[in-house]
Design an enzyme around this catalytic site. Sequence first.
Site, mmCIF file in Angstrom:
data_model
loop_
_atom_site.group_PDB
_atom_site.id
_atom_site.type_symbol
_atom_site.label_atom_id
_atom_site.label_comp_id
_atom_site.label_asym_id
_atom_site.label_seq_id
_atom_site.Cartn_x
_atom_site.Cartn_y
_atom_site.Cartn_z
ATOM 1 N N ALA A 39 0.828 -1.206 0.000
ATOM 2 C CA ALA A 39 0.000 0.000 0.000
ATOM 3 C C ALA A 39 0.863 1.257 0.000
ATOM 4 O O ALA A 39 1.958 1.283 0.571
ATOM 5 C CB ALA A 39 -0.921 0.001 1.209
ATOM 6 N N GLY B 128 0.838 -5.629 0.614
ATOM 7 C CA GLY B 128 -0.075 -5.808 -0.503
ATOM 8 C C GLY B 128 0.597 -6.320 -1.758
ATOM 9 O O GLY B 128 -0.039 -6.979 -2.582
ATOM 10 N N GLU C 117 0.650 -9.920 -1.308
ATOM 11 C CA GLU C 117 -0.719 -10.405 -1.432
ATOM 12 C C GLU C 117 -1.160 -10.489 -2.890
ATOM 13 O O GLU C 117 -1.916 -11.391 -3.270
ATOM 14 C CB GLU C 117 -1.662 -9.519 -0.626
ATOM 15 C CG GLU C 117 -1.499 -9.723 0.874
ATOM 16 C CD GLU C 117 -2.271 -8.721 1.706
ATOM 17 O OE1 GLU C 117 -3.020 -9.148 2.595
ATOM 18 O OE2 GLU C 117 -2.126 -7.504 1.465
ATOM 19 N N GLU D 156 2.360 -5.908 7.927
ATOM 20 C CA GLU D 156 1.284 -4.977 8.292
ATOM 21 C C GLU D 156 1.151 -4.725 9.786
ATOM 22 O O GLU D 156 0.858 -3.596 10.207
ATOM 23 C CB GLU D 156 -0.049 -5.484 7.730
ATOM 24 C CG GLU D 156 -0.242 -5.228 6.235
ATOM 25 C CD GLU D 156 0.320 -6.340 5.376
ATOM 26 O OE1 GLU D 156 0.030 -6.363 4.170
ATOM 27 O OE2 GLU D 156 1.072 -7.205 5.901
#
Length: 268
Positions: free
Chosen positions: A74, A119, A122, A142
């Site tokens: 992110a 992310g 991910e 995170e």
Amino acid sequence: MTEQGDERRFGEHVVVRRHEYVAELVLDRPKAMNAVSTAMARSVAEACAQLAGDRDVRVAVLTSTHERAFCVGADLKERNSFTDADLMRQRPVARAAYTGVLELPMPTIAAVHGFALGGGFELALSCDLIVADRTAVLGLPEVSVGVIPGGGGTQLLPRRVGAARAAELIFTARRLEAAEARELGLVDDLVAEGQDRTEALALAGRIAANSPVGLRAAKRALRLGHGLDLRTGLEVEDAAWRSVAFSGDRAEGVAAFNEKRSPRWPGE
């Protein structure tokens, strides 16, 4: 979206390139190491929606233009300016990007080098297969910034490495070098430095030689059957089989086998 030849650009930071039956979904925000901003997330989702509806695409490969990163997750610089309301408004946009990759109906491969964190990791986990070079560094950090993996990490990671190992990796927020990631099963193929994209596209080409109808049905059975009890899983498999048993691809595959030639898949 802009289009030029076999290349389509979605927004400023996402490109889709066609290599015959293989689509390359390119993360192209090099100045930010492909950090996923709101605009970039929206573009990833838009590109995935287009790919999902393209029956000519048999395999998708997720790549990066940055030399030292696949994707660092992110865009925390953007989020630093967010109000709580801004963050809530962004959430469905971000989710659409990750689920867009996850729900692509054709087989997907991530080509990873350098940093694949948060992310970014991910996005790779959302693919069916991960090809990484020896520079790859993976992790879900995170909890170290006060959140949790929210792009599918808490669900996808244990499906690869088991609940306890996933808990250890998420709770410690530690990063893994490529060799350990391969040993733990986070990476499917470990290749020489700088060869992740080349090897992923080569693998995609081998997969794309097979029936597009069969590939999509096999992926559907794998995804829907995972985690079910055996009897229910076999019912999922049977439904997928029935969806291809009377297809043009099945007829062509059998004919090509008996005629000792390469199949010409109708894709239906």
